[in-house]
Design a protein around this motif. Structure first.
Motif, PDB file in Angstrom:
ATOM      1  N   ALA A  61       0.804  -1.226   0.000  1.00 10.44           N
ATOM      2  CA  ALA A  61       0.000   0.000   0.000  1.00 10.44           C
ATOM      3  C   ALA A  61       0.837   1.277   0.000  1.00 10.44           C
ATOM      4  CB  ALA A  61      -0.929  -0.010   1.204  1.00 10.44           C
ATOM      5  N   ARG A  62       2.166   1.162  -0.051  1.00 14.29           N
ATOM      6  CA  ARG A  62       3.002   2.363  -0.052  1.00 14.29           C
ATOM      7  C   ARG A  62       2.920   3.097  -1.389  1.00 14.29           C
ATOM      8  NH1 ARG A  62       8.643   0.084   0.651  1.00 14.29           N
ATOM      9  NH2 ARG A  62       7.632  -1.596  -0.497  1.00 14.29           N
ATOM     10  N   SER A  63       3.356   4.344  -1.341  1.00 13.66           N
ATOM     11  CA  SER A  63       3.518   5.139  -2.561  1.00 13.66           C
ATOM     12  C   SER A  63       4.982   5.516  -2.701  1.00 13.66           C
ATOM     13  CB  SER A  63       2.673   6.417  -2.489  1.00 13.66           C
ATOM     14  OG  SER A  63       1.298   6.108  -2.435  1.00 13.66           O
ATOM     15  N   ILE A  64       5.425   5.743  -3.925  1.00 11.12           N
ATOM     16  CA  ILE A  64       6.792   6.189  -4.168  1.00 11.12           C
ATOM     17  C   ILE A  64       6.766   7.370  -5.125  1.00 11.12           C
ATOM     18  CG2 ILE A  64       7.855   3.930  -3.777  1.00 11.12           C
ATOM     19  CD1 ILE A  64       8.137   3.715  -6.859  1.00 11.12           C
ATOM     20  N   ALA A  65       7.809   8.188  -5.027  1.00 11.86           N
ATOM     21  CA  ALA A  65       7.982   9.306  -5.952  1.00 11.86           C
ATOM     22  C   ALA A  65       8.918   8.866  -7.068  1.00 11.86           C
ATOM     23  CB  ALA A  65       8.549  10.514  -5.227  1.00 11.86           C
ATOM     24  N   GLN A  84       1.096   6.186 -16.630  1.00  9.88           N
ATOM     25  CA  GLN A  84       0.963   7.620 -16.365  1.00  9.88           C
ATOM     26  C   GLN A  84      -0.394   8.008 -15.803  1.00  9.88           C
ATOM     27  OE1 GLN A  84       1.761   9.745 -19.966  1.00  9.88           O
ATOM     28  NE2 GLN A  84       0.160   8.734 -21.144  1.00  9.88           N
ATOM     29  N   HIS A  85      -1.450   7.238 -16.102  1.00  9.14           N
ATOM     30  CA  HIS A  85      -2.765   7.564 -15.546  1.00  9.14           C
ATOM     31  C   HIS A  85      -2.810   7.341 -14.036  1.00  9.14           C
ATOM     32  CE1 HIS A  85      -3.044   3.186 -16.144  1.00  9.14           C
ATOM     33  NE2 HIS A  85      -3.995   3.193 -15.224  1.00  9.14           N
ATOM     34  N   LEU A  86      -1.812   6.629 -13.486  1.00 12.26           N
ATOM     35  CA  LEU A  86      -1.762   6.377 -12.046  1.00 12.26           C
ATOM     36  C   LEU A  86      -0.999   7.462 -11.294  1.00 12.26           C
ATOM     37  CD1 LEU A  86      -0.849   2.562 -12.138  1.00 12.26           C
ATOM     38  CD2 LEU A  86      -3.130   3.577 -11.902  1.00 12.26           C
ATOM     39  N   GLY A  87      -0.332   8.364 -12.011  1.00 12.42           N
ATOM     40  CA  GLY A  87       0.565   9.318 -11.381  1.00 12.42           C
ATOM     41  C   GLY A  87      -0.119  10.577 -10.879  1.00 12.42           C
ATOM     42  N   THR A  88       0.402  11.110  -9.783  1.00 15.11           N
ATOM     43  CA  THR A  88       0.029  12.428  -9.279  1.00 15.11           C
ATOM     44  C   THR A  88       1.264  13.308  -9.347  1.00 15.11           C
ATOM     45  OG1 THR A  88      -1.629  11.503  -7.769  1.00 15.11           O
ATOM     46  CG2 THR A  88      -0.851  13.738  -7.312  1.00 15.11           C
ATOM     47  N   ALA A  89       1.194  14.413 -10.059  1.00 15.36           N
ATOM     48  CA  ALA A  89       2.371  15.229 -10.329  1.00 15.36           C
ATOM     49  C   ALA A  89       2.876  15.929  -9.071  1.00 15.36           C
ATOM     50  CB  ALA A  89       2.045  16.267 -11.397  1.00 15.36           C
ATOM     51  N   ILE A  90       4.203  15.981  -8.933  1.00 10.07           N
ATOM     52  CA  ILE A  90       4.859  16.843  -7.945  1.00 10.07           C
ATOM     53  C   ILE A  90       5.350  18.071  -8.704  1.00 10.07           C
ATOM     54  CG2 ILE A  90       6.764  17.102  -6.325  1.00 10.07           C
ATOM     55  CD1 ILE A  90       6.740  14.081  -5.952  1.00 10.07           C
ATOM     56  N   GLU A  91       4.694  19.197  -8.474  1.00 10.52           N
ATOM     57  CA  GLU A  91       5.074  20.425  -9.175  1.00 10.52           C
ATOM     58  C   GLU A  91       6.016  21.294  -8.342  1.00 10.52           C
ATOM     59  OE1 GLU A  91       1.435  22.321 -10.286  1.00 10.52           O
ATOM     60  OE2 GLU A  91       0.782  20.648 -11.564  1.00 10.52           O
ATOM     61  N   ASN A  92       5.944  21.153  -7.030  1.00  7.76           N
ATOM     62  CA  ASN A  92       6.778  21.940  -6.119  1.00  7.76           C
ATOM     63  C   ASN A  92       7.175  21.082  -4.928  1.00  7.76           C
ATOM     64  OD1 ASN A  92       6.129  24.776  -7.371  1.00  7.76           O
ATOM     65  ND2 ASN A  92       4.135  23.849  -6.979  1.00  7.76           N
ATOM     66  N   ILE A  93       8.361  21.323  -4.387  1.00  2.79           N
ATOM     67  CA  ILE A  93       8.828  20.644  -3.186  1.00  2.79           C
ATOM     68  C   ILE A  93       9.230  21.703  -2.171  1.00  2.79           C
ATOM     69  CG2 ILE A  93      10.505  19.037  -2.191  1.00  2.79           C
ATOM     70  CD1 ILE A  93      10.840  17.815  -4.974  1.00  2.79           C
ATOM     71  N   LEU A 106      11.785  23.928  -4.274  1.00  6.83           N
ATOM     72  CA  LEU A 106      12.169  23.523  -5.626  1.00  6.83           C
ATOM     73  C   LEU A 106      10.897  23.528  -6.457  1.00  6.83           C
ATOM     74  CD1 LEU A 106      14.548  20.503  -4.846  1.00  6.83           C
ATOM     75  CD2 LEU A 106      15.195  22.877  -5.327  1.00  6.83           C
ATOM     76  N   ASN A 107      10.933  24.208  -7.596  1.00  8.11           N
ATOM     77  CA  ASN A 107       9.721  24.404  -8.402  1.00  8.11           C
ATOM     78  C   ASN A 107       9.962  23.962  -9.838  1.00  8.11           C
ATOM     79  OD1 ASN A 107      10.229  27.129  -6.588  1.00  8.11           O
ATOM     80  ND2 ASN A 107       8.271  26.138  -6.187  1.00  8.11           N
ATOM     81  N   ALA A 108       8.977  23.295 -10.403  1.00  8.45           N
ATOM     82  CA  ALA A 108       9.112  22.783 -11.762  1.00  8.45           C
ATOM     83  C   ALA A 108       9.069  23.894 -12.809  1.00  8.45           C
ATOM     84  CB  ALA A 108       8.005  21.767 -12.044  1.00  8.45           C
ATOM     85  N   LYS A 109       8.215  24.887 -12.600  1.00 11.85           N
ATOM     86  CA  LYS A 109       7.978  25.899 -13.627  1.00 11.85           C
ATOM     87  C   LYS A 109       9.234  26.661 -14.034  1.00 11.85           C
ATOM     88  CE  LYS A 109       4.528  29.351 -14.947  1.00 11.85           C
ATOM     89  NZ  LYS A 109       3.332  30.111 -14.499  1.00 11.85           N
ATOM     90  N   PRO A 110      10.070  27.154 -13.080  1.00 11.73           N
ATOM     91  CA  PRO A 110      11.285  27.868 -13.495  1.00 11.73           C
ATOM     92  C   PRO A 110      12.266  27.000 -14.273  1.00 11.73           C
ATOM     93  CG  PRO A 110      10.778  28.325 -11.196  1.00 11.73           C
ATOM     94  CD  PRO A 110       9.889  27.203 -11.616  1.00 11.73           C
ATOM     95  N   LEU A 111      12.125  25.672 -14.117  1.00 13.56           N
ATOM     96  CA  LEU A 111      12.993  24.754 -14.849  1.00 13.56           C
ATOM     97  C   LEU A 111      12.414  24.387 -16.211  1.00 13.56           C
ATOM     98  CD1 LEU A 111      13.901  22.384 -11.868  1.00 13.56           C
ATOM     99  CD2 LEU A 111      15.370  24.138 -12.891  1.00 13.56           C
ATOM    100  N   GLY A 112      11.264  24.969 -16.537  1.00 14.35           N
ATOM    101  CA  GLY A 112      10.629  24.673 -17.812  1.00 14.35           C
ATOM    102  C   GLY A 112       9.976  23.306 -17.856  1.00 14.35           C
ATOM    103  N   LEU A 113       9.578  22.793 -16.692  1.00 17.78           N
ATOM    104  CA  LEU A 113       9.006  21.455 -16.612  1.00 17.78           C
ATOM    105  C   LEU A 113       7.573  21.520 -16.101  1.00 17.78           C
ATOM    106  CD1 LEU A 113      12.005  19.611 -14.891  1.00 17.78           C
ATOM    107  CD2 LEU A 113      11.453  19.646 -17.336  1.00 17.78           C
ATOM    108  N   GLY A 114       6.802  20.519 -16.477  1.00 21.10           N
ATOM    109  CA  GLY A 114       5.451  20.416 -15.942  1.00 21.10           C
ATOM    110  C   GLY A 114       5.429  19.837 -14.549  1.00 21.10           C
ATOM    111  N   ALA A 115       6.416  18.998 -14.222  1.00 19.83           N
ATOM    112  CA  ALA A 115       6.476  18.350 -12.910  1.00 19.83           C
ATOM    113  C   ALA A 115       7.904  17.920 -12.626  1.00 19.83           C
ATOM    114  CB  ALA A 115       5.543  17.144 -12.866  1.00 19.83           C
TER     115      ALA A 115
END
Length: 428
Positions: A61-65, A84-93, A106-115
């Motif tokens: 039942a664990r989750s991983i990043a 990919q339909h199972l994923g939940t995006a990490i946009e910021n840490i 840490l943020n995805a947007k300044p790196l030009g990434l969606g997540a």
């Protein structure tokens, strides 16, 4: 898939993989894809003790990043499109040191990434991977265990609990931290005990997570929250869930002294949620519910040389990491990719020079090429993990001041974040 009936015939395969959790199943699918490009397809066997379910020790039942770099590799292998339909995006840490001034993002947007990465629930992933294996050229023995292992000059002879015997040129141990293969072969490991126990649980909050992940360093050890979807998703149901409903769950990994972890594991719900709220604060709102809690001791265990005669150890069989920074599966996946790249190169170069003969996939040359390809990444990751655990668990005031200043510098000087973010995303 072979069921557990008695078979006495010996089967000859090129590669036998023991362990069909994340690393082993991913390697098997990658090898099947490589095999389809060869003039003589590879014969691949996968031996796994448990059916994919919530009770599977590797698909529980664990989750991983899954880091951004790992998503790239899984996409290259043709596996991520199925997951990919199972994923939940990490946009910021958000990273913070409880009780001190140090924090950064840490943020995805300044790196030009969606997540920066994706969070997946292992039980769901396991079912999808085994569905794909059933459609592949891999011969899967499940449920099955190795009861005897004989090392021979030209390979290994495996006897399974159903009487089947498999002879392989190359044996890959992907059977976890308590590797049966490693025990059969008497291979040593080095261990560092951090005197911490992790509590793992899924919690709900009264505010949407908005795709933020959190790493909070406390006096007892790191406390991580990973954003999750509201309910286990199927591809068809994924788009039907409202955004607000899909953003109220987190996966918690909480490092504690063993006695405190034992007490909180069995505490009533209100007591656990109160303790969690006190340790984490109110940055994600109020914790309102918690699911089943599990625990495991936190150590860093690794094989100095994850190879043996015609045998390669990958994933948790080669190294088991502290969950700080969430690098366990991502390092294991780089083991998988490293082995696939070495084998692909061997077939490419050898068959050009010797078109009439077959590649010996278990040769010393291939084993040592794999060892060399993985050494720098393994060493640096293991060192970084130990440094983080010891550095952020230490209350000696110069260490506290230094780490908090470091976190603040990352906030004040954004260009410093890029190499940190690249490492967190699994890019080497």
């Amino acid at each position: 898939m072979t069921t557990a009936h008695t078979i006495t015939a010996q089967l000859n395969v090129d590669i036998a993989i023991v362990g069909g959790a994340m690393a082993g199943a991913t390697l098997a699918l990658g090898l099947a894809k490589l095999s389809a490009t060869l003039s003589r397809p590879l014969r691949i066997a996968l031996i796994e003790a448990h059916l994919a379910s919530n009770n599977h020790p590797g698909f529980d039942a664990r989750s991983i990043a899954i880091a951004h770099g790992s998503i790239f590799e899984l996409t290259r292998l043709g596996i991520w499109p199925k997951l990919q339909h199972l994923g939940t995006a990490i946009e910021n840490i958000h990273v913070s040191d409880r009780g001190h001034f140090g924090m950064t993002e840490l943020n995805a947007k300044p790196l030009g990434l969606g997540a920066l990465g994706q969070v997946v629930e292992l039980a769901q992933v396991g079912k999808v991977l085994f569905e794909q294996l059933a459609k592949s050229s891999v011969e899967v023995f499940c449920p099955a265990t190795v009861t005897e292992l004989q090392t021979q000059t030209n390979g290994h002879l495996l006897t399974l609990d159903n009487g089947t015997q498999l002879h392989c040129q190359l044996l890959v141990a992907a059977d976890g931290a308590n590797s049966v293969v490693r025990q059969h072969l008497g291979q040593p490991t080095e261990q560092i005990n951090f005197d911490q126990t992790a509590i793992v649980a899924n919690v709900s909050t009264d505010q949407p997570h908005q795709h933020w992940a959190y790493e909070r360093f406390t006096q007892t050890g790191p406390l991580a929250l990973l954003p999750m979807s509201s309910v286990p998703m199927t591809a068809a149901a994924h788009t039907a869930v409202s955004a607000s409903a899909a953003q109220s769950r987190f996966s918690v990994v909480w490092a504690l002294p063993p006695a405190q972890a034992e007490q909180l594991k069995y505490a009533d719900k209100a007591e656990f949620l109160t303790a969690l709220q006190q340790a984490f604060g109110h940055r994600v709102g109020r914790f309102v519910d918690v699911g089943q809690r599990s625990s495991y001791p936190l150590t860093l265990s690794y094989m100095p040389r994850p190879i043996y005669h015609r045998c390669i150890f990958i994933g948790n069989a080669a190294q088991t990491l502290h969950p700080i920074a969430g690098q366990g599966f991502n390092l294991g996946l780089r083991d998988v990719v490293g082995l696939l790249d070495v084998l692909k190169q061997a077939f490419s170069t050898y068959q050009l020079a010797h078109p009439s003969t077959e590649v010996d996939v278990g040769s010393n040359a291939i084993l040592h090429q794999y060892l060399a390809a993985r050494q720098a990444d393994r060493d640096s990751t293991l060192s970084n993990i130990e440094f983080l655990v010891r550095g952020f668990s230490n209350q000696y005031w110069p260490m506290v001041a230094g780490r908090n200043l470091g976190l603040r510098l990352l906030s004040w000087l954004p260009p410093l974040k890029r190499p940190i973010a690249q490492t967190a995303m699994g890019w080497r």
